[in-house]
Design an enzyme around this catalytic site. Structure first.
Site, PDB file in Angstrom:
ATOM      1  CB  THR A 249      -0.623  -5.137   3.206  1.00  9.43           C
ATOM      2  OG1 THR A 249      -0.850  -4.245   3.033  1.00  9.43           O
ATOM      3  CG2 THR A 249      -1.676  -6.535   3.212  1.00  9.43           C
ATOM      4  CG  ASP A 250       2.833  -1.049   3.808  1.00 11.25           C
ATOM      5  OD1 ASP A 250       2.431  -0.726   2.994  1.00 11.25           O
ATOM      6  OD2 ASP A 250       2.807   0.078   5.092  1.00 11.25           O
TER       7      ASP A 250
ATOM      8  CB  THR B 243      -4.311  -3.125   7.739  1.00 12.40           C
ATOM      9  OG1 THR B 243      -3.231  -1.536   7.363  1.00 12.40           O
ATOM     10  CG2 THR B 243      -5.550  -2.334   7.187  1.00 12.40           C
TER      11      THR B 243
ATOM     12  CB  SER C 286       4.211  -5.520   8.495  1.00 13.61           C
ATOM     13  OG  SER C 286       3.821  -4.332   6.946  1.00 13.61           O
TER      14      SER C 286
END
Ligand code: ASP
Length: 327
Positions: free
Chosen positions: A93-94, A14, A60
């Protein structure tokens, strides 16, 4: 003072995302080039001399073993390069916690390695990526970040790559280390490290000495009241290792227990929990025959990574159990 030389390896996420101008939702992760992101933060060049590598530009969720192996190789090249003082990795971030944990266990690095990402795309109002990247570069320049293992900076907070976990699906303060707190915090480019990791990491681990292109296959079986025993049997027969994301302290139904206790194959089984906090230990109630290895503090997704690395060294139950205590 001489400026440090920091290399930013971009993988997407992101932080490189583009959506409707001003909006936070419905955007495409991994679209902006890292150079464009760096140019949008002019003051970042006051912190360090920057070099950028656009390794990937993906969401990710599309990271994984082949990309981890390549990322690890590049970090090792940068570790050997005497003109590089630190490494920053931008990441979605996932799965940031998975890449951070993998690198924390496998990098033979002493130089600072800092991951960062963002929750809002670059085109959002009050995008959080620029500040996170700015602080990641500041941390990678900092002497105390040397030999501290892989670190992550999100939302003014410094986390250990071993412990951070995404705990919020959309807010900018999306990570926590739960009951163990963080390693420190940041205010603009000022670094306030308070704690150092106690567990072995990076150059201290047995895994950082290993060369590998792939690892044994480990999957996660998610437990709920009606978990299908046949699915468990299928997974046990298919994978080298299996992590149970059990209820409570790594628990499951009697149907699941029966499958585990009669299983006679070669799959190594680790018991983790689907609960965010607490730990999983040996259980005389749910696993009286000691078929499984407790994950202790590790989430199922981190236990999977440690089990893959452990199985690359040994199949010995007690040795693998000792890795779960050691790391
Ligand atoms: N889906 C995005 C990713 O992990 C989410 C983010 O970066 O925050 O790439």
């Amino acid at each position: 003072m001489n400026k440090k030389n920091i290399t930013i390896i971009a993988t997407g996420g992101t932080i490189a995302g583009r959506g409707s101008v001003g909006k936070s939702a419905n955007y495409q992760a991994g679209t902006f080039d890292v150079e464009e992101i760096v140019q949008s933060i002019p003051q970042i060049r006051d912190l360090a001399n920057l070099n950028t590598i656009q390794l990937y530009n993906v969401d990710s969720n599309d990271m994984g073993m082949d990309k981890w192996v390549e990322l690890r190789k590049i970090c090792h090249e940068l570790e050997k390069n005497r003109y590089v003082d630190g490494i920053v990795i931008t990441h979605g971030t996932d799965t940031l916690e998975e890449t951070a944990f993998f690198l924390n266990l496998t990098l033979a690095c002493h130089k600072p390695v800092v991951l960062t990402g963002s929750m809002r795309p670059a085109t959002a109002t009050s995008a959080d990526g620029p500040m996170n990247l700015y602080q990641a570069v500041a941390l990678a320049c900092h002497m105390e970040a040397w030999q501290a293992g892989v670190l992550a900076v999100i939302s003014d907070t410094i986390y250990s790559g071993r412990d951070l976990q995404k705990t919020n699906s959309y807010k900018t303060d999306a990570f926590k280390m739960g009951e163990f707190g963080s390693l420190g915090y940041m205010r603009d480019d000022h670094v306030y490290l308070l704690n150092s990791p106690f567990k072995k990491h990076t150059f201290q681990t047995i895994f950082s000495k290993m060369e590998f292109e792939d690892l044994p296959k480990v999957e996660i079986f998610y437990v709920h009241t009606d978990s299908d025993p046949e699915l468990l049997e299928y997974m046990l027969n298919k994978y080298d290792g299996l992590v149970l994301a059990g209820t409570g302290s790594g628990n499951y139904s009697t149907k699941i227990k029966d499958v585990l206790e009669t299983y006679a194959g070669n799959c190594t089984i680790v018991r983790a929990s689907r609960v965010l906090e607490g730990a999983v230990f040996d259980s005389d109630v749910f696993d009286s025959k000691k078929v499984t290895i407790p994950a202790y503090k590790f989430s199922a997704q981190k236990a999977r990574i440690l089990l893959m690395l452990a199985l690359n060294c040994t199949k010995n139950h007690e040795t693998i159990k000792s890795f779960f205590q050691e790391y």
